[in-house]
Design an enzyme around this catalytic site. Structure first.
Site, PDB file in Angstrom:
ATOM      1  N   SER A 129       0.937  -1.224  -0.039  1.00 44.26           N
ATOM      2  CA  SER A 129      -0.008   0.102   0.075  1.00 44.26           C
ATOM      3  C   SER A 129       0.783   1.360   0.025  1.00 44.26           C
ATOM      4  CB  SER A 129      -1.086  -0.084   1.273  1.00 44.26           C
ATOM      5  OG  SER A 129      -0.034   0.052   2.496  1.00 44.26           O
ATOM      6  N   THR A 262      -1.706   3.571   4.657  1.00 48.14           N
ATOM      7  CA  THR A 262      -0.514   4.578   4.613  1.00 48.14           C
ATOM      8  C   THR A 262       0.240   4.385   5.531  1.00 48.14           C
ATOM      9  OG1 THR A 262      -2.327   5.841   3.820  1.00 48.14           O
ATOM     10  CG2 THR A 262      -0.504   7.075   4.453  1.00 48.14           C
ATOM     11  N   THR A 280       1.934   6.946   0.432  1.00 51.38           N
ATOM     12  CA  THR A 280       0.734   5.821  -0.004  1.00 51.38           C
ATOM     13  C   THR A 280       0.817   5.828  -1.354  1.00 51.38           C
ATOM     14  OG1 THR A 280      -1.325   5.060   0.448  1.00 51.38           O
ATOM     15  CG2 THR A 280      -1.041   7.341   0.118  1.00 51.38           C
ATOM     16  N   ARG A 290      -7.989  10.528  -8.292  1.00 53.04           N
ATOM     17  CA  ARG A 290      -8.443  10.606  -6.966  1.00 53.04           C
ATOM     18  C   ARG A 290      -7.258  10.967  -5.939  1.00 53.04           C
ATOM     19  NH1 ARG A 290      -6.859   7.502  -1.983  1.00 53.04           N
ATOM     20  NH2 ARG A 290      -8.722   7.658  -0.630  1.00 53.04           N
ATOM     21  N   VAL A 291      -7.543  11.880  -5.030  1.00 48.00           N
ATOM     22  CA  VAL A 291      -6.548  11.966  -3.987  1.00 48.00           C
ATOM     23  C   VAL A 291      -7.136  11.915  -2.752  1.00 48.00           C
ATOM     24  CG1 VAL A 291      -5.155  14.127  -3.228  1.00 48.00           C
ATOM     25  CG2 VAL A 291      -5.714  13.984  -5.550  1.00 48.00           C
ATOM     26  N   GLY A 292      -6.579  11.072  -1.774  1.00 49.39           N
ATOM     27  CA  GLY A 292      -6.992  10.832  -0.345  1.00 49.39           C
ATOM     28  C   GLY A 292      -6.576  11.901   0.682  1.00 49.39           C
ATOM     29  N   ASP A 293      -6.432  11.386   1.771  1.00 47.01           N
ATOM     30  CA  ASP A 293      -6.122  12.333   2.830  1.00 47.01           C
ATOM     31  C   ASP A 293      -4.601  12.282   3.282  1.00 47.01           C
ATOM     32  OD1 ASP A 293      -5.979   9.653   3.773  1.00 47.01           O
ATOM     33  OD2 ASP A 293      -5.994   9.930   5.768  1.00 47.01           O
ATOM     34  N   THR A 313      -4.472   7.185   9.324  1.00 46.00           N
ATOM     35  CA  THR A 313      -4.307   5.969   8.511  1.00 46.00           C
ATOM     36  C   THR A 313      -5.694   5.395   8.222  1.00 46.00           C
ATOM     37  OG1 THR A 313      -3.220   3.980   7.512  1.00 46.00           O
ATOM     38  CG2 THR A 313      -3.699   4.164   9.877  1.00 46.00           C
ATOM     39  N   GLY A 314      -6.092   4.980   7.059  1.00 49.01           N
ATOM     40  CA  GLY A 314      -7.562   4.102   6.926  1.00 49.01           C
ATOM     41  C   GLY A 314      -8.255   4.992   5.746  1.00 49.01           C
ATOM     42  N   ASP A 315      -9.569   5.031   5.489  1.00 47.93           N
ATOM     43  CA  ASP A 315     -10.424   5.140   4.598  1.00 47.93           C
ATOM     44  C   ASP A 315     -10.307   6.809   4.437  1.00 47.93           C
ATOM     45  OD1 ASP A 315     -12.159   5.942   2.511  1.00 47.93           O
ATOM     46  OD2 ASP A 315     -13.689   4.278   3.364  1.00 47.93           O
ATOM     47  N   GLY A 316      -9.212   7.230   3.362  1.00 48.76           N
ATOM     48  CA  GLY A 316      -8.760   8.761   3.327  1.00 48.76           C
ATOM     49  C   GLY A 316     -10.001   9.515   2.890  1.00 48.76           C
TER      50      GLY A 316
END
Length: 402
Positions: A129, A262, A280, A290-293, A313-316
């Site tokens: 990841s 992450t 990540t 797509r861009v996460g946290d 860390t997790g579902d950004g």
């Protein structure tokens, strides 16, 4: 307190200094045994004298002192682990922790430690990841997100949707050093990286291609689309929006809880200087772009040398809406214990999304640290790494999710 170690015994024959509250605990022990103890404070002595020799009075004094001991036990447990410098990172990525610690021991800065620690995970492809060769998007391409933050100057460097460059955290550091910007994205971020001397490299591997092929053969399940035609739960598309939107609920069963592992890292130096960072390759089979946290300051991580640092860390896609790292640092600024700060951040997100996948690590400028996670099926404990002078090596620690 979950995730803490006791202070190791001192070398040689030297006696360790008494821990906070140790004298008061000795008085209680002496009272229970009927043995004379060291002199109490004036108020405590008056209370004991008022109790006289009666059993009831004595029991009342003991009961009051027991309450004091319970409070001291909690504070002593936290205090014994507070030491600087400290390295703390998400998940059991031991080599990343050891690399960051080694940088500090060799005289490197806190930013150096974060960069090299997270960079180690990029090299090792931690859990698939982080780094190249993992989490292919809908087009089968692996892209990277990373950020690094200086808690002294509050400068941030970040990249998102970085293509064909492996050292994402290194590029993020260059954003701080060579631009007046904070975040660069997409193909332009890649061009910037090349100007900074990073080579173009293929981020695709046989493993990532296999993941992509398997996903296509499973009718592109799971994916991140909703309210589209054809039905995204049964078909690969291409998709178009529905004329009339239908509310679709995103459920845990639609994804793997290890889809967003992450690496987030916080490093606090011996003088209290704080730095943080993340790296990540994002969500598996994400929609391109797509861009996460992770590359977002305050979401993926946050550092402030007047308070502490945190990383998530997790579902950004869920967590970035709540800026959990920023909020945790602000809680610590108010004097909150790091573990409690992490727990409050998790609880806040739970009110809106009870079944989200996520965890947070926190450390304050005394070196005290903690972590918390949201309990969902398949994710009941969170593992993280710590290294400080009280430990002989990087230590994996575990907290139960709340």
């Amino acid at each position: 307190m979950p995730g803490h170690f006791r202070e190791p015994p001192p070398a040689g024959n030297r006696l360790p200094p008494p821990r906070p509250g140790a004298r008061r605990m000795h008085r209680l022990s002496s009272l229970l045994r009927g043995v004379p103890a060291a002199p109490m404070g004036r108020s405590a002595a008056m209370a004991a004298a008022a109790a006289g020799g009666s059993g009831g009075g004595r029991r009342a004094v003991v009961a009051q002192l027991l309450l004091v001991v319970l409070q001291l036990a909690g504070s002593c447990g936290a205090g014994t682990t507070a030491a600087l410098p400290v390295v703390i990172n998400t998940w059991a990525f031991r080599k990343a922790t050891e690399t960051a610690w080694r940088v500090l021991q060799l005289g490197g800065s806190e930013l150096d430690a974060v960069e090299k620690g997270c960079g180690q995970c990029e090299i090792d492809q931690c859990d698939g990841s982080v780094g190249y060769g993992g989490s292919p998007d809908e087009s089968g391409e692996t892209t990277l997100d990373a950020m690094i933050m200086d808690g002294n100057t509050m400068e941030v460097g970040a990249v998102a949707d970085l293509r064909r460059v492996k050292n994402a955290i290194g590029v993020a550091r260059k954003v701080i050093e060579h631009t007046k910007h904070t975040l660069l994205v997409g193909e332009s971020a890649s061009l910037f990286a090349v100007r900074m001397g990073f080579p173009y490299e293929d981020l695709t591997t046989p493993k990532s291609l296999s993941m992509y092929s398997k996903w296509l053969n499973q009718s592109c399940q799971p994916n991140y689309w909703k309210n589209v035609v054809p039905d995204s739960s049964k078909s690969c598309g291409p998709y178009k929006r529905l004329e009339k939107d239908i509310c679709e609920k995103w459920t845990i069963s639609q994804r793997n809880v290890h889809n967003h592992d992450t690496i987030g890292m916080v490093v606090i130096g011996g003088n209290g200087t704080v730095a943080s960072g993340t790296s990540t390759n994002g969500g598996v089979h994400k929609i391109p772009g797509r861009v996460g946290d992770s590359p977002i300051a305050g979401a993926g991580s946050y550092a402030d040398s007047t308070a502490g640092g945190a990383a998530a860390t997790g579902d950004g896609d869920i967590m970035m809406r709540f800026l959990p790292s920023y909020q945790a640092v602000e809680y610590m600024r108010m004097g909150m214990d790091p573990t409690v700060a992490c727990q409050k951040v998790i609880s806040r997100i739970q009110k809106y999304v009870p079944e989200f996948f996520g965890a947070v690590i926190c450390a304050n400028t005394t070196g005290s640290y903690g972590a918390a996670c949201n309990k969902i099926p398949g994710f009941t404990q969170f593992h993280f790494m710590v290294y400080n002078p009280l430990l002989s090596q990087a230590a994996e620690q575990v907290v139960d999710c709340v």
